[in-house]
Structure formats: structure tokens, C-alpha cells
Scaffold this motif. Structure first.
Motif, PDB file in Angstrom:
ATOM      1  N   UNK A 169       0.849  -1.200   0.000  1.00  0.00           N
ATOM      2  CA  UNK A 169       0.000   0.000   0.000  1.00  0.00           C
ATOM      3  C   UNK A 169       0.885   1.251   0.000  1.00  0.00           C
ATOM      4  N   UNK A 170       1.952   1.240   0.802  1.00  0.00           N
ATOM      5  CA  UNK A 170       2.855   2.401   0.864  1.00  0.00           C
ATOM      6  C   UNK A 170       3.531   2.626  -0.496  1.00  0.00           C
ATOM      7  N   UNK A 171       3.918   1.554  -1.158  1.00  0.00           N
ATOM      8  CA  UNK A 171       4.511   1.691  -2.494  1.00  0.00           C
ATOM      9  C   UNK A 171       3.494   2.285  -3.472  1.00  0.00           C
ATOM     10  N   UNK A 172       2.243   1.861  -3.347  1.00  0.00           N
ATOM     11  CA  UNK A 172       1.187   2.396  -4.219  1.00  0.00           C
ATOM     12  C   UNK A 172       1.018   3.896  -3.990  1.00  0.00           C
ATOM     13  N   UNK A 173       1.091   4.310  -2.723  1.00  0.00           N
ATOM     14  CA  UNK A 173       0.975   5.734  -2.403  1.00  0.00           C
ATOM     15  C   UNK A 173       2.126   6.509  -3.050  1.00  0.00           C
ATOM     16  N   UNK A 174       3.330   5.975  -2.946  1.00  0.00           N
ATOM     17  CA  UNK A 174       4.497   6.679  -3.472  1.00  0.00           C
ATOM     18  C   UNK A 174       4.571   6.696  -4.995  1.00  0.00           C
ATOM     19  N   UNK A 175       4.203   5.578  -5.600  1.00  0.00           N
ATOM     20  CA  UNK A 175       4.411   5.464  -7.044  1.00  0.00           C
ATOM     21  C   UNK A 175       3.164   5.655  -7.896  1.00  0.00           C
ATOM     22  N   UNK A 176       1.989   5.660  -7.269  1.00  0.00           N
ATOM     23  CA  UNK A 176       0.743   5.921  -7.990  1.00  0.00           C
ATOM     24  C   UNK A 176       0.557   4.998  -9.177  1.00  0.00           C
ATOM     25  N   UNK A 177       0.226   5.601 -10.318  1.00  0.00           N
ATOM     26  CA  UNK A 177      -0.066   4.829 -11.536  1.00  0.00           C
ATOM     27  C   UNK A 177       1.117   3.952 -11.950  1.00  0.00           C
ATOM     28  N   UNK A 178       2.318   4.424 -11.648  1.00  0.00           N
ATOM     29  CA  UNK A 178       3.526   3.686 -12.031  1.00  0.00           C
ATOM     30  C   UNK A 178       3.547   2.305 -11.391  1.00  0.00           C
ATOM     31  N   UNK A 179       2.867   2.186 -10.259  1.00  0.00           N
ATOM     32  CA  UNK A 179       2.787   0.907  -9.547  1.00  0.00           C
ATOM     33  C   UNK A 179       1.653   0.112 -10.177  1.00  0.00           C
ATOM     34  N   UNK A 180       1.912  -0.379 -11.367  1.00  0.00           N
ATOM     35  CA  UNK A 180       0.886  -1.051 -12.167  1.00  0.00           C
ATOM     36  C   UNK A 180       0.475  -2.385 -11.535  1.00  0.00           C
ATOM     37  N   UNK A 181      -0.644  -2.952 -11.989  1.00  0.00           N
ATOM     38  CA  UNK A 181      -1.032  -4.274 -11.483  1.00  0.00           C
ATOM     39  C   UNK A 181       0.082  -5.314 -11.654  1.00  0.00           C
ATOM     40  N   UNK A 182       0.822  -5.258 -12.760  1.00  0.00           N
ATOM     41  CA  UNK A 182       1.878  -6.245 -13.002  1.00  0.00           C
ATOM     42  C   UNK A 182       3.034  -6.065 -12.027  1.00  0.00           C
ATOM     43  N   UNK A 183       3.403  -4.813 -11.786  1.00  0.00           N
ATOM     44  CA  UNK A 183       4.491  -4.550 -10.846  1.00  0.00           C
ATOM     45  C   UNK A 183       4.047  -4.928  -9.435  1.00  0.00           C
ATOM     46  N   UNK A 184       2.805  -4.610  -9.112  1.00  0.00           N
ATOM     47  CA  UNK A 184       2.279  -5.004  -7.806  1.00  0.00           C
ATOM     48  C   UNK A 184       2.351  -6.519  -7.646  1.00  0.00           C
ATOM     49  N   UNK A 185       1.960  -7.238  -8.700  1.00  0.00           N
ATOM     50  CA  UNK A 185       1.942  -8.697  -8.624  1.00  0.00           C
ATOM     51  C   UNK A 185       3.331  -9.250  -8.317  1.00  0.00           C
ATOM     52  N   UNK A 186       4.353  -8.657  -8.919  1.00  0.00           N
ATOM     53  CA  UNK A 186       5.727  -9.101  -8.642  1.00  0.00           C
ATOM     54  C   UNK A 186       6.080  -8.852  -7.176  1.00  0.00           C
ATOM     55  N   UNK A 187       5.678  -7.708  -6.682  1.00  0.00           N
ATOM     56  CA  UNK A 187       5.939  -7.385  -5.277  1.00  0.00           C
ATOM     57  C   UNK A 187       5.144  -8.264  -4.321  1.00  0.00           C
ATOM     58  N   UNK A 188       3.927  -8.621  -4.700  1.00  0.00           N
ATOM     59  CA  UNK A 188       3.139  -9.524  -3.840  1.00  0.00           C
ATOM     60  C   UNK A 188       3.891 -10.859  -3.714  1.00  0.00           C
ATOM     61  N   UNK A 189       4.464 -11.292  -4.849  1.00  0.00           N
ATOM     62  CA  UNK A 189       5.219 -12.552  -4.832  1.00  0.00           C
ATOM     63  C   UNK A 189       6.419 -12.419  -3.904  1.00  0.00           C
ATOM     64  N   UNK A 190       7.075 -11.280  -3.977  1.00  0.00           N
ATOM     65  CA  UNK A 190       8.246 -11.048  -3.135  1.00  0.00           C
ATOM     66  C   UNK A 190       7.875 -11.070  -1.662  1.00  0.00           C
ATOM     67  N   UNK A 191       6.861 -10.286  -1.281  1.00  0.00           N
ATOM     68  CA  UNK A 191       6.528 -10.218   0.147  1.00  0.00           C
ATOM     69  C   UNK A 191       6.013 -11.556   0.651  1.00  0.00           C
ATOM     70  N   UNK A 192       5.318 -12.297  -0.212  1.00  0.00           N
ATOM     71  CA  UNK A 192       4.854 -13.625   0.198  1.00  0.00           C
ATOM     72  C   UNK A 192       6.060 -14.549   0.374  1.00  0.00           C
ATOM     73  N   UNK A 193       7.014 -14.451  -0.537  1.00  0.00           N
ATOM     74  CA  UNK A 193       8.227 -15.266  -0.450  1.00  0.00           C
ATOM     75  C   UNK A 193       9.029 -14.949   0.800  1.00  0.00           C
ATOM     76  N   UNK A 194       9.145 -13.670   1.119  1.00  0.00           N
ATOM     77  CA  UNK A 194       9.879 -13.260   2.319  1.00  0.00           C
ATOM     78  C   UNK A 194       9.156 -13.752   3.569  1.00  0.00           C
TER      79      UNK A 194
END
Lengths: 147, 142
Positions: free
Chosen positions: A113-138
Motif C-alpha cells: 500500500x505504501x509503495x502504491x501511495x508513493x508510485x501511484x499509476x507507475x505501480x501497475x497491477x503487473x508490478x504489484x503482482x511481482x511485489x506480492x510474490x516477493x513479500x509472500x516469499x519473504x
């Protein structure tokens, strides 16, 4: 084991390159404590957590947030070996800190959510999906040594 | 977990902004849901889920409209979403775990669109609100 495609790795590293680790760490941890107040149970020694502004302005929260996010930087550099990277931290969180791994999932989502606030539109669904994978992996890596 | 006066005010304020872009926000929330949690697509085998699809847009619009109904009837969400609650329990039978996923996707969407308004307090209020909406929708499951 979580596997990242070349595109996902590139999404993650390019976002990471623009993250202010100190600020973002404090923001994410602060929001965790505000949005899910029961997570404050781990931070009795942090002083004033009585309101959202107290939490977000609390220097211990900021310092700890920075620590946590710096550690995530290790994950970004070792996407192919999250379990190895977090092995010691996993033992620490189980044996000394006694943190329920559910909290790692909560923090991961707040970070997004914080990344979405900072990056807005740039934080696309695809980029979010990669990050979801990362945080789940961590989160999984941090829970891996629990017993 | 219930909503305080201050939660309700934060929810209403942000809603008034969301309402101005309701359809695109609904659509984007669904796109984020399907991208991050591909298993959720299993509930839409009959849909064209490509970006820009009319079905996706239509459904996004429906979802946000229902959230709007809940906002406008924030003191009696159960009553406002009663029919939807039955729909989800008896017809759709979406596994309850998915409501958390859509709620998160929705929060990320509004955070991206309204960064200045999505303060920690607003985040907390909306997270609580969507959690309540999810409970209402799964209330009749068994």
C-alpha cells in the motif's frame, strides 16, 4: 520455492531502486501499528504509540522500520535464495521474538500500500503482482525455521 | 470490530472522491486482483479478463457501486447488502478467503489514486470498513 521470472525481477529491482528505505520503512511499520493495532504487542518498549500521529512520528518506530526495510533489500539482492537469506532472521523471529508469521503477511501488504501511495499509476497491477510474490516469499522464508 | 464516528467520516470523505472515478477504480481493483492472485480468475471462466474488456469494466462498476451502497448505509450495511449477501452465499459461493484479497486490491487501487488522502487513519478506516463488508457478504454462508 518461489520462482521469479526475469520480468518480475526487473520490476522488483527497478522499483526498489527508487525507494527511500528510511522513510518507506518507517511509514510501513507505522501504518502496520495504526491499521492493525494488535501488532503493537511486540513494541511495548517503543514509548508513545497512543495515536496515529504519535506512532508515525515515533523515532523508535522509524528506526525499526528502517532496519526491517533494509533487510528487505537483502531479499531484493537474493531473489533466488530467500530461504537461505532469511534463515538466521527466521530463527530469531521464532526463538527470541516469538512473532506469529501472520504478522509478516500483514506487514508485506502494508508495504505494498505504501509503495502504491508513493508510485501511484507507475505501480501497475503487473508490478504489484511481482511485489506480492516477493513479500509472500519473504514471509514464507521468515517462517521457514519455525518449530 | 466496529466503525467509530471518525472512521465513518474518513470513509465518507474518501468515498466522495472515489465516486468521481468509480468505474475505473472498480476495474483497476479487479485487474490488480487477477494479476496478483491468479487463482481468483477461477470464478470468472465466462469472462474476457483482458485489460479493457467490457465485462471487466461492467463488473468493476458493479462492485464499486455496491461498496457505495454500503458507504451510504454505513449504519446498517447488513440491510443494504442483504440481497448481495444471499447471492454470495447461495449462488456465487466465493470462498471467504477471496474477500480479503479483493479488499487489499481495492485499498492498493485507492492508495495509488488518492495518495494524499490515504493517510494512515484513512487506511485503517477503509481496511475496517471493507472487512465489515466482507463479513456481511459471507454472513449467510452456513
Amino acid at each position: 520455492m518461489v520462482h521469479f521470472t526475469a520480468e518480475e525481477k526487473s520490476s522488483i529491482t527497478s522499483t526498489w531502486g527508487k525507494v527511500n528505505v528510511e522513510e518507506t520503512g518507517g511509514e510501513a511499520l507505522g501504518r502496520l501499528l495504526v491499521v492493525y493495532p494488535w501488532t503493537q504487542r511486540f513494541f511495548d518498549s517503543f514509548g508513545n504509540l497512543s495515536s496515529a500521529s504519535a506512532i508515525l512520528g515515533n523515532p523508535k518506530v522509524k528506526a525499526h522500520g528502517k532496519k526491517v526495510l533494509t533487510s528487505l533489500g537483502d531479499a531484493v539482492k537474493n531473489l533466488d535464495n530467500l530461504k537461505g537469506t532469511f534463515s538466521k532472521l527466521s530463527e530469531l523471529h521464532c526463538d527470541k521474538l516469538h512473532v506469529d508469521p501472520e504478522n509478516f503477511r500483514l506487514l508485506g501488504n502494508v508495504l505494498i500500500v505504501v509503495l502504491a501511495i508513493h508510485f501511484g499509476k507507475e505501480f501497475t497491477p503487473e508490478i504489484q503482482a511481482a511485489w506480492q510474490k516477493l513479500v509472500a516469499g519473504v514471509a514464507t522464508a521468515l517462517a521457514h525455521k519455525y518449530h | 470490530m466496529s466503525l467509530t464516528k471518525s472512521d465513518k467520516a474518513l470513509i465518507a470523505t474518501l468515498w466522495s472522491k472515489i465516486a468521481t472515478q468509480a468505474d475505473s477504480i472498480g476495474t483497476e481493483a479487479l485487474e490488480r486482483l487477477f494479476a496478483s492472485y491468479p487463482q481468483t480468475k477461477t470464478y470468472f471462466p465466462h469472462f474476457d479478463l483482458h485489460s479493457g474488456s467490457a465485462q471487466l469494466r461492467g463488473h468493476g462498476s458493479k462492485v464499486v457501486s455496491a461498496i457505495g451502497d454500503a458507504v451510504k448505509n454505513i449504519d446498517n450495511i447488513e440491510k443494504a447488502l442483504s440481497k448481495l449477501s444471499e447471492l454470495h452465499a447461495y449462488i456465487l459461493r466465493v470462498d471467504p478467503v477471496n474477500f480479503k484479497l479483493l479488499s487489499h486490491s481495492f485499498l492498493v487501487t485507492i492508495a495509488a489514486h488518492f495518495p494524499a488522502d490515504f493517510t494512515a487513519e484513512a487506511h485503517a478506516a477503509w481496511d475496517k470498513f471493507l472487512s465489515i463488508v466482507s463479513s456481511v457478504l459471507t454472513e449467510k454462508y452456513r
